[in-house]
Write an enzyme that holds these catalytic residues in place. Structure first.
Site, short mmCIF file in Angstrom:
data_model
loop_
_atom_site.label_atom_id
_atom_site.label_comp_id
_atom_site.label_asym_id
_atom_site.label_seq_id
_atom_site.Cartn_x
_atom_site.Cartn_y
_atom_site.Cartn_z
N ASN A 27 0.81 -1.41 -0.05
CA ASN A 27 -0.16 -0.07 0.05
C ASN A 27 0.81 1.32 0.02
O ASN A 27 0.33 2.20 -0.39
CB ASN A 27 -1.01 -0.07 1.08
CG ASN A 27 -2.13 -0.76 0.85
OD1 ASN A 27 -2.89 -0.74 -0.21
ND2 ASN A 27 -2.31 -1.91 1.70
N PRO A 107 -2.29 -8.31 6.31
CA PRO A 107 -3.62 -8.74 5.89
C PRO A 107 -4.48 -7.68 6.67
O PRO A 107 -4.39 -7.52 7.76
CB PRO A 107 -3.70 -9.95 6.36
CG PRO A 107 -2.14 -10.60 6.22
CD PRO A 107 -1.68 -9.32 6.67
N ARG A 108 -5.63 -7.11 6.12
CA ARG A 108 -6.57 -6.42 6.75
C ARG A 108 -7.85 -6.92 6.46
O ARG A 108 -8.21 -7.53 5.53
CB ARG A 108 -6.63 -5.10 6.19
CG ARG A 108 -6.06 -3.95 7.14
CD ARG A 108 -6.01 -2.42 6.24
NE ARG A 108 -5.55 -2.40 4.89
CZ ARG A 108 -6.22 -2.05 3.73
NH1 ARG A 108 -7.44 -1.41 4.11
NH2 ARG A 108 -5.64 -2.01 2.66
N ASP A 147 1.56 -5.96 11.49
CA ASP A 147 1.87 -4.36 11.95
C ASP A 147 1.94 -4.36 13.36
O ASP A 147 0.86 -4.79 14.06
CB ASP A 147 0.44 -3.74 11.55
CG ASP A 147 0.53 -2.29 11.85
OD1 ASP A 147 1.56 -2.07 12.63
OD2 ASP A 147 -0.17 -1.69 11.28
N HIS A 207 11.91 -5.08 10.71
CA HIS A 207 12.37 -3.59 10.70
C HIS A 207 12.88 -3.60 12.15
O HIS A 207 12.14 -3.82 13.09
CB HIS A 207 11.12 -2.68 10.66
CG HIS A 207 10.39 -2.65 9.30
ND1 HIS A 207 10.04 -3.51 8.54
CD2 HIS A 207 10.18 -1.45 8.56
CE1 HIS A 207 9.44 -3.20 7.30
NE2 HIS A 207 9.58 -1.92 7.36
N GLU A 210 14.95 0.78 17.78
CA GLU A 210 15.45 1.21 18.83
C GLU A 210 16.50 -0.05 19.37
O GLU A 210 16.39 -1.12 19.36
CB GLU A 210 14.63 2.07 19.97
CG GLU A 210 13.70 1.14 20.40
CD GLU A 210 13.95 0.38 21.61
OE1 GLU A 210 14.67 0.84 22.35
OE2 GLU A 210 13.22 -0.74 21.61
C1 6MZ Z 1 7.60 0.81 9.11
C2 6MZ Z 1 6.09 0.65 7.28
C3 6MZ Z 1 6.82 1.70 6.74
O1 6MZ Z 1 1.13 -3.39 4.60
O2 6MZ Z 1 -0.82 -1.65 4.10
N1 6MZ Z 1 5.10 0.42 6.59
N2 6MZ Z 1 6.50 0.30 8.45
N3 6MZ Z 1 8.24 1.83 8.66
C4 6MZ Z 1 8.15 2.18 7.34
N4 6MZ Z 1 8.86 3.18 6.94
C5 6MZ Z 1 8.49 4.39 6.36
N5 6MZ Z 1 6.59 1.72 5.62
C6 6MZ Z 1 5.36 0.88 5.42
O3 6MZ Z 1 1.48 -1.16 3.61
C7 6MZ Z 1 1.31 -0.12 4.39
C8 6MZ Z 1 1.84 -0.57 6.00
O4 6MZ Z 1 3.38 -1.01 5.63
C9 6MZ Z 1 4.04 -0.58 6.94
C10 6MZ Z 1 3.17 0.08 7.73
O5 6MZ Z 1 2.40 -1.15 8.58
C11 6MZ Z 1 1.80 0.29 6.80
O6 6MZ Z 1 0.79 0.59 7.49
P1 6MZ Z 1 0.57 -2.49 3.68
O7 6MZ Z 1 0.55 -2.79 2.36
#
Ligand code: 6MZ
Length: 358
Positions: A27, A107-108, A147, A207, A210
């Protein structure tokens, strides 16, 4: 005139460079063209394009970045939307010269539209298969994302879902991603879910944010690290974290524009790519969220080259070495290595430096 000819020639080089993309949130990767189509589908939401992307020269706090994802999630809430978004994103990566892509997405469930988490993953798999059937020159795999804001229970459910699809998707689901706002929740609560994922054969890309949490999560150890912005001592990490990463040879997924625009690193020239690259540690250039951060993988390679003075031969090697870090099996690695050999220009000179600064 001369400058623009040189620029175009460089653009072509980076576009044609075969590339591996290992860190792309579905997304966050939605292009402005696809956002337009979604806005037309849902005019009642009153969403404007400026709310879904961070343009050139703009900066946001990480918190503001997470607000952007919430807006995009409003636009993408049916199976039909997901199918369109996923096929568009895959085709855009293919057009950018990406030969192997690992997409990740959380997944949502959307009660209003009847979207279930299972249906969410199934639709992404359908998009991957459709693109394959249409002959797109790109091998796509999927990582199911947790998430972190959703807590322990959802994390465990997500692992079970990923496990199910790992067994039923014909090798398309290869791993698990831990992402989301790093200031929310604590990694130790997610350890049982991550451990289970590892034990059942899912690859792990985490990811890391800290210090204390990174130390804990590195003990798993993960198969790859997303960002790793706080690992080395100069940025508040520690030598022992670096040692763990090096000892376990854990590749890093590095996203320059995302980190600069999201202000987790102060500037391109201070990006930790240089630190790890100098160490000779496996470091893979990735986009993170090409739609939100208005970039693509060619631009990211070009940026790394112009910022850190990489020759074209070094750039080629960097993209080739990314193959070693993919989660798909060795047979796929072999096929990709052959593809790189087939596509390599005949006369690649060692001191052919990048012409443009971006
Ligand atoms: C951490 C990130 C991110 O999963 O709905 N997401 N999480 N750090 C980042 N750096 C900027 N960029 C994206 O894609 C969107 C989701 O990916 C994660 C977050 O949970 C975000 O809501 P999807 O496809």
């Amino acid at each position: 005139m001369f400058a623009s000819v040189m620029e175009n020639e460089a653009d072509v080089f980076y576009r044609e460079l075969p590339k591996v993309e290992l860190h792309a949130h579905l997304n966050g990767s939605v292009s402005s063209q696809t956002i337009e189509k979604l806005i037309v589908r849902k005019p009642h939401l009153n969403i404007e394009h400026s709310m879904t992307a961070i343009g050139k020269g703009q900066r946001r706090t990480l918190d503001e970045c997470f607000q952007v994802f919430k807006v995009i999630h409003q636009l993408v809430d049916t199976e039909e939307d997901i199918l369109m978004v996923a096929t568009d994103v895959i085709k855009e990566f293919a057009a950018d010269g990406v030969k192997y892509l690992e997409l990740r997405s959380t997944p949502r469930e959307e009660k209003n539209t009847g979207l279930s988490k299972k249906g969410y993953v199934e639709t992404i798999i359908k998009a991957i298969q459709q693109c394959k059937n249409e002959g797109e020159d790109i091998d796509v795999r999927f990582l199911v994302a947790i998430d972190r804001r959703n807590g322990t229970e959802v994390a465990m459910e997500t692992v079970k879902l990923a496990e199910e699809f790992m067994l039923s998707s014909g090798g398309l689901v290869v791993g698990l991603d831990l992402s989301g706002d790093p200031t929310v929740g604590h990694g130790k609560d997610l350890l049982p879910a991550l451990q289970r994922a590892k034990n059942c054969g899912l690859k792990l890309s985490l990811h890391l944010s800290e210090l204390e949490e990174s130390d804990l999560l590195l003990n798993l150890p993960p198969d790859r690290i997303g960002h790793g912005t706080f690992l080395h001592p100069e940025v508040g990490g520690s030598q022992s974290l670096v040692d763990k990463v090096v000892k376990n040879n854990i590749p890093l997924e590095l996203c320059l524009t995302s980190n600069v625009k999201g202000q987790t690193v102060p500037s391109y020239s201070k990006h930790h790519f240089e630190y790890w690259y100098q160490l000779g540690h496996p470091s893979v250039i990735c986009t993170d969220d090409k739609g939100v951060f208005c970039t693509d993988l060619s631009k990211e390679y070009q940026l790394a080259a112009s910022t850190f003075g990489l020759s074209r031969e070094a750039v080629w090697k960097l993209s080739q070495q990314a193959i070693d870090c993919i989660f798909a099996p060795d047979t796929v690695k072999q096929q990709l290595r052959q593809k790189w050999v087939d596509l390599q220009p005949q006369q690649q000179t060692c001191n052919d430096n990048v012409e443009t600064s971006v």
